[in-house]
Each structure stands twice: as structure tokens, then as C-alpha cells.
Write an enzyme that holds these catalytic residues in place. Structure first.
Site, PDB file in Angstrom:
ATOM      1  CD  GLN A  84      40.835  97.893  56.874  1.00 47.57           C
ATOM      2  OE1 GLN A  84      40.738  97.817  55.670  1.00 47.57           O
ATOM      3  NE2 GLN A  84      41.974  98.727  57.433  1.00 47.57           N
ATOM      4  N   GLY A 119      44.724  93.003  56.577  1.00 41.89           N
ATOM      5  CA  GLY A 119      45.672  93.987  56.025  1.00 41.89           C
ATOM      6  C   GLY A 119      46.138  93.790  54.610  1.00 41.89           C
ATOM      7  CD  GLU A 140      19.328  84.241  40.664  1.00 41.98           C
ATOM      8  OE1 GLU A 140      17.924  83.946  41.113  1.00 41.98           O
ATOM      9  OE2 GLU A 140      19.955  83.360  40.068  1.00 41.98           O
ATOM     10  CB  THR A 187      19.527  95.501  41.486  1.00 42.37           C
ATOM     11  OG1 THR A 187      18.242  95.809  41.594  1.00 42.37           O
ATOM     12  CG2 THR A 187      20.271  95.335  40.006  1.00 42.37           C
ATOM     13  CD  GLU A 193      19.908  99.007  44.189  1.00 37.15           C
ATOM     14  OE1 GLU A 193      20.134  98.026  43.381  1.00 37.15           O
ATOM     15  OE2 GLU A 193      20.860  99.667  45.119  1.00 37.15           O
TER      16      GLU A 193
HETATM   17  N1  COS Z   1       4.915  85.502  40.650  1.00 37.63           N
HETATM   18  C1  COS Z   1       4.207  85.410  39.939  1.00 37.63           C
HETATM   19  N2  COS Z   1       3.625  86.530  39.144  1.00 37.63           N
HETATM   20  C2  COS Z   1       4.100  87.769  39.262  1.00 37.63           C
HETATM   21  C3  COS Z   1       5.001  87.915  40.364  1.00 37.63           C
HETATM   22  C4  COS Z   1       5.621  86.815  41.047  1.00 37.63           C
HETATM   23  N3  COS Z   1       6.368  87.108  41.940  1.00 37.63           N
HETATM   24  N4  COS Z   1       5.377  89.107  40.306  1.00 37.63           N
HETATM   25  C5  COS Z   1       4.745  89.879  39.330  1.00 37.63           C
HETATM   26  N5  COS Z   1       3.786  88.807  38.755  1.00 37.63           N
HETATM   27  C6  COS Z   1       2.816  88.966  37.792  1.00 37.63           C
HETATM   28  C7  COS Z   1       1.955  90.201  38.281  1.00 37.63           C
HETATM   29  O1  COS Z   1       0.714  89.542  39.001  1.00 37.63           O
HETATM   30  C8  COS Z   1       1.370  90.816  36.825  1.00 37.63           C
HETATM   31  O2  COS Z   1       0.589  89.775  36.308  1.00 37.63           O
HETATM   32  P1  COS Z   1      -1.172  90.488  36.257  1.00 37.63           P
HETATM   33  O3  COS Z   1      -1.180  91.510  35.057  1.00 37.63           O
HETATM   34  O4  COS Z   1      -2.009  89.428  35.738  1.00 37.63           O
HETATM   35  O5  COS Z   1      -1.590  90.828  37.447  1.00 37.63           O
HETATM   36  C9  COS Z   1       2.471  90.623  36.045  1.00 37.63           C
HETATM   37  O6  COS Z   1       3.503  89.666  36.501  1.00 37.63           O
HETATM   38  C10 COS Z   1       3.365  91.753  35.787  1.00 37.63           C
HETATM   39  O7  COS Z   1       3.724  92.183  37.091  1.00 37.63           O
HETATM   40  P2  COS Z   1       4.320  93.740  37.493  1.00 37.63           P
HETATM   41  O8  COS Z   1       3.222  94.629  36.910  1.00 37.63           O
HETATM   42  O9  COS Z   1       4.296  93.811  38.966  1.00 37.63           O
HETATM   43  O10 COS Z   1       5.563  93.701  36.778  1.00 37.63           O
HETATM   44  P3  COS Z   1       6.619  94.941  36.664  1.00 37.63           P
HETATM   45  O11 COS Z   1       6.779  95.138  35.154  1.00 37.63           O
HETATM   46  O12 COS Z   1       6.284  96.299  37.592  1.00 37.63           O
HETATM   47  O13 COS Z   1       7.676  94.229  37.152  1.00 37.63           O
HETATM   48  C11 COS Z   1       9.431  93.618  38.945  1.00 37.63           C
HETATM   49  C12 COS Z   1       8.054  93.675  38.549  1.00 37.63           C
HETATM   50  C13 COS Z   1      10.235  95.006  38.933  1.00 37.63           C
HETATM   51  C14 COS Z   1       9.353  92.971  40.349  1.00 37.63           C
HETATM   52  C15 COS Z   1      10.082  92.774  37.927  1.00 37.63           C
HETATM   53  O14 COS Z   1      10.293  92.924  36.727  1.00 37.63           O
HETATM   54  C16 COS Z   1      11.558  92.056  38.673  1.00 37.63           C
HETATM   55  O15 COS Z   1      11.479  91.109  39.286  1.00 37.63           O
HETATM   56  N6  COS Z   1      12.422  92.567  37.851  1.00 37.63           N
HETATM   57  C17 COS Z   1      14.005  92.222  38.199  1.00 37.63           C
HETATM   58  C18 COS Z   1      14.357  90.911  37.190  1.00 37.63           C
HETATM   59  C19 COS Z   1      15.387  90.142  37.753  1.00 37.63           C
HETATM   60  O16 COS Z   1      15.289  89.665  38.919  1.00 37.63           O
HETATM   61  N7  COS Z   1      16.403  89.703  36.706  1.00 37.63           N
HETATM   62  C20 COS Z   1      17.140  88.970  37.170  1.00 37.63           C
HETATM   63  C21 COS Z   1      17.505  87.954  35.959  1.00 37.63           C
HETATM   64  S1  COS Z   1      17.976  86.554  36.611  1.00 37.63           S
HETATM   65  S2  COS Z   1      19.926  86.896  36.798  1.00 37.63           S
END
Ligand code: COS
Length: 384
Positions: free
Chosen positions: A342, A345, A369, A371, A373
Site C-alpha cells: 500500500q 501504491g 509448520e 496452520t 489455527e
Molecule cells: N511433543 C511431544 N509429544 C507430543 C506433542 C509434543 N509437542 N504433542 C503431542 N504429543 C504426544 C501426546 O503426548 C500424545 O501422546 P500420549 O498418547 O502418549 O499422551 C500423542 O502425541 C498424541 O497427541 P494428541 O492426542 O494431542 O494429538 P492430536 O491428534 O490431538 O494432534 C495436534 C495434536 C493438532 C497439535 C497435532 O496433530 C498437530 O500439531 N497438527 C499440525 C501438524 C503440523 O504442524 N503439520 C505441518 C507439517 S510440516 S509443514
């Protein structure tokens, strides 16, 4: 010493290294940035340049041929490079992301085999977690690995993988026990790019970071020995999450560099550009924009450096802080680059000037890495 300085201090030799990288970025990288973006070409020459100046050694400890200078110094370097060219900054970022699983969980043999060659820049890795139907929810992945004697056989297709076709090896996450659920049923493997059954699939045509190839690696019955497992069988989801906790700082640093690069460019332009007989930075409408851009960028830097210092100190709340830094820096980068366009321009909208590229490059930092959200979700979980 101020309270903030006690929380993180930047040693003199790091500031000197930062200045050296800033010089390389402005003299050697910035002049190439528009062409890299236009042609969508991976800058092999700039990877060699970074390697020659030890910059690709920044993610690694001294015993593996790295600089041993820690997370804050690494991210300061990413920031400086991203001021000039976000695609080139990604060369350093992926050097960290693709090796973090090995650094944090790998066997001594894997570390000795892979890390020193990445530290010199001879080799470059890739981190293969996401799939066409598993992005924010990597636990829903379909790639499978089954044991066959002393080997594992991997089948599946990954998506959005940085360094596709360039990487010498891929850290691949695959389901090894479908019954165990994603917490216990995923395993991480190193797959060298010359293994039979590996191929380079579709390469994406993208809005930004066009100098970094992104796409679908295909694993069709690829065999790897058990020695290529990173960490334990079934531990892969935790390996991926722990790596992302660190590497999100790199995305934040890249965003911060883009924001500062855009702010600096817009401020310099506003000094020179004259309308109504005076430089446009004499108008409050422009001054207020530039003041907000500089302030938001400075605030983003403090949060990022604080998060990096936490990693270097081994604080327990690293995941929360890296998510906050990634969220904040990327949102700032998007806002600031839109404002930079902006300020310029019509000139901001055309390719003779760098700010439209910076705006396109900024967008991915809100998405990859994890989103923004997902970052909010990670942060909110710590508040329950
Ligand atoms: N470090 C170590 N372990 C972790 C962790 C972390 N930061 N986060 C979760 N875990 C472990 C949990 O402790 C859990 O283990 P236990 O069952 O033994 O307790 C396990 O992993 C599953 O965790 P959770 O149930 O929280 O997983 P979800 O499926 O709910 O996912 C999110 C959690 C959404 C945070 C995760 O899927 C995520 O980060 N998604 C985005 C992925 C991403 O960044 N993609 C980009 C790819 S590279 S461009």
C-alpha cells in the site's frame, strides 16, 4: 542489565556472525531474489554460498560438524536471509526441520552418518509428514510400513513436502500398527532418495516461496533396514511433534525477516517518493503505517527471541512459546507486507519492486509448520 537482557543475551560473536550474514544477504542473495521467484528455480548457487560461510552448520552441534551456536543464533540467521529472499531462508530452515528428528531421537549411528554431511551442506534433508488427506491431522496418515525380516517396506504418498527432488534423504512417518492409534502406531524412518521404489511425484505451482520445490514424494514398496528407524517403533508421532515444536521457530524467523525486509523497503521508498511537492513520508497517513509496521515487527522479534532462548535453556514451555512466536510473527508478516504494498501504491503491485513478492511469500508462514489455527489450539491446550 535490563530484565529483558537477563532473559536472553546475544553474545558479541553472534552479533558479528549476524552482521556477516546480513552482508551476504544484501550483497549476494537480494540481487537474485526476483529471478528465483520469477523462474521458480531452486538456487543451488546460494546453497553453496551459505555452505561456504558455515551458515548451514548453524542447526548442528560441534561434534557433528556444526557451529554449536544454538537456536537463537540459527533463527537470527534465518531472519537475516529472509529479509532478502524467503525461498533461500527455507534452505536453512529445512536443514533444521529435516534433521531435528535425528538430532532429538536418532541412534548414534544415524547421527554420525547423516548430520555431518548436512552440516557442511553437502546433503539436504526433507521432512515427510503431511499427506493429501492428512494435513492439520497428521494422525490420519495412510502411509504404511510393514516389517519384513530385518527390513521395513514403506508404501504411501506424502504431500506439501519441501525440498522434493532436491533432498538426499526423507524422514518419513508411516503407520506401523494400525490398531495402536496414532500415539503409539506411527514410526519415523530415514529413506535415502536413491532407494528403489522412491520417486518424485507432482510438484506444486505456488503463490510464494517459488524457489523452493514442494510436492509429493511417492514410496512404492521402498525397503529400508531397521537401522533407519528414528527413535523407537511406534514413537513416530511424538518425534514429529517434538521436531515441530522447535522448527516452528524457523517459520517465525522467516516471517519476521520478511516483515522487516518489507518495512525497511517501504520506509526507504517513502523517503524518496515525492507527491504534492514533498516526500510521502512527510504525510501522517504514511508515517502512521510505517510506525505500526516497525512496532509490530519489533514486538514479534522479542517474542521469537524469547522463545529461542527458552529452547537454548531447555525450559519446559517451549512448545507453547514456539507456537505463540509462529502465530504472532506470521500474522505480523502478512499485515506488514500488505501495508508495504500500500505504501508503494501502484509500484507495490508490480514485479519491478520486491514487496509484492514479500506479500506472497508471507502467506505461507500462516499455513505451514502447522496452520495458525493449529497454533492457537496448541496454545489454548496449555491454558486449560
Ligand atoms: N511433543 C511431544 N509429544 C507430543 C506433542 C509434543 N509437542 N504433542 C503431542 N504429543 C504426544 C501426546 O503426548 C500424545 O501422546 P500420549 O498418547 O502418549 O499422551 C500423542 O502425541 C498424541 O497427541 P494428541 O492426542 O494431542 O494429538 P492430536 O491428534 O490431538 O494432534 C495436534 C495434536 C493438532 C497439535 C497435532 O496433530 C498437530 O500439531 N497438527 C499440525 C501438524 C503440523 O504442524 N503439520 C505441518 C507439517 S510440516 S509443514
Amino acid at each position: 542489565m535490563s530484565a529483558l537482557a537477563e532473559l536472553y543475551t546475544i553474545p558479541r560473536e553472534h552479533l558479528d556472525f549476524r552482521d556477516a550474514i546480513a552482508r551476504i544477504a544484501s550483497e549476494r542473495i537480494a540481487p537474485r531474489a526476483a529471478e528465483i521467484d520469477e523462474k521458480g528455480e531452486y538456487p543451488h548457487d546460494l546453497r553453496r554460498l551459505l555452505a561456504e560461510h558455515d551458515v548451514l552448520g548453524l542447526p548442528f552441534d560441534i561434534e557433528y560438524g556444526g557451529t554449536g551456536t544454538g537456536t537463537l543464533m540459527l533463527n537470527i540467521a534465518i531472519e537475516e536471509i529472509a529479509k532478502a529472499c524467503a525461498s533461500t531462508a527455507l534452505i536453512l530452515m529445512i536443514q533444521e526441520l529435516g534433521t531435528l528428528p535425528i538430532k532429538l531421537f536418532g541412534s548414534e549411528a544415524l547421527k554420525a552418518r547423516l548430520l555431518p554431511r548436512c552440516a557442511t551442506g553437502e546433503w539436504t534433508p526433507a521432512f515427510a509428514l503431511s499427506e493429501p488427506d492428512a494435513g492439520s491431522d497428521p494422525g490420519g496418515m495412510r502411509t504404511r510400513a510393514r516389517r519384513d525380516g530385518d527390513e521395513w517396506v514403506i508404501d504411501g504418498t506424502k504431500n506439501w513436502i519441501t525440498n522434493l527432488g532436491i533432498a538426499d534423504f526423507y524422514v518419513v512417518f508411516a503407520v506401523t500398527d494400525a490398531e495402536a492409534g496414532h500415539s503409539r502406531g506411527i514410526t519415523a524412518f530415514v529413506v535415502e532418495a536413491d532407494r528403489p521404489g522412491f520417486s518424485v511425484g507432482k510438484l506444486e505451482r505456488k503463490l510464494g516461496i517459488r524457489g523452493s520445490p514442494t510436492g509429493q514424494p511417492i514410496f512404492d514398496g521402498v525397503r529400508v533396514p531397521s537401522e533407519n528407524i528414528v527413535g523407537e517403533v511406534g514413537q513416530g508421532f511424538g518425534v514429529a511433534m517434538a521436531a515441530l515444536d522447535r522448527s516452528r521457530l524457523g517459520a517465525a524467523a522467516q516471517a519476521l525477516g520478511i516483515a522487516q525486509g518489507a518495512t525497511d523497503y517501504a520506509a526507504a521508498y517513502a523517503r524518496e517518493r515525492r507527491q504534492f511537492g514533498q516526500p510521502i513520508n512527510s504525510f501522517q497517513g504514511i508515517q502512521f503505517k510505517l510506525a505500526d509496521m516497525e512496532t509490530q515487527t519489533a514486538a514479534a522479534r522479542e517474542l521469537l527471541y524469547q522463545a529461542c532462548a527458552k529452547v537454548d535453556r531447555g525450559d519446559p514451555d517451549v512448545g507453547k512459546y514456539s507456537a505463540m512466536a509462529k502465530l504472532f510473527c506470521s500474522d505480523v508478516a502478512m499485515k506488514v507486507t500488505v501495508e508495504a504494498v500500500q505504501v508503494l501504491g501502484g509500484y507495490g503491485y508490480v514485479k519491478e519492486y520486491p514487496v509484492e513478492r514479500m506479500m506472497r511469500d508471507a502467506k505461507i508462514t500462516q499455513i505451514y509448520e502447522g496452520t495458525n489455527e493449529i497454533q492457537r489450539l496448541v496454545i489454548a491446550r496449555t491454558l486449560r
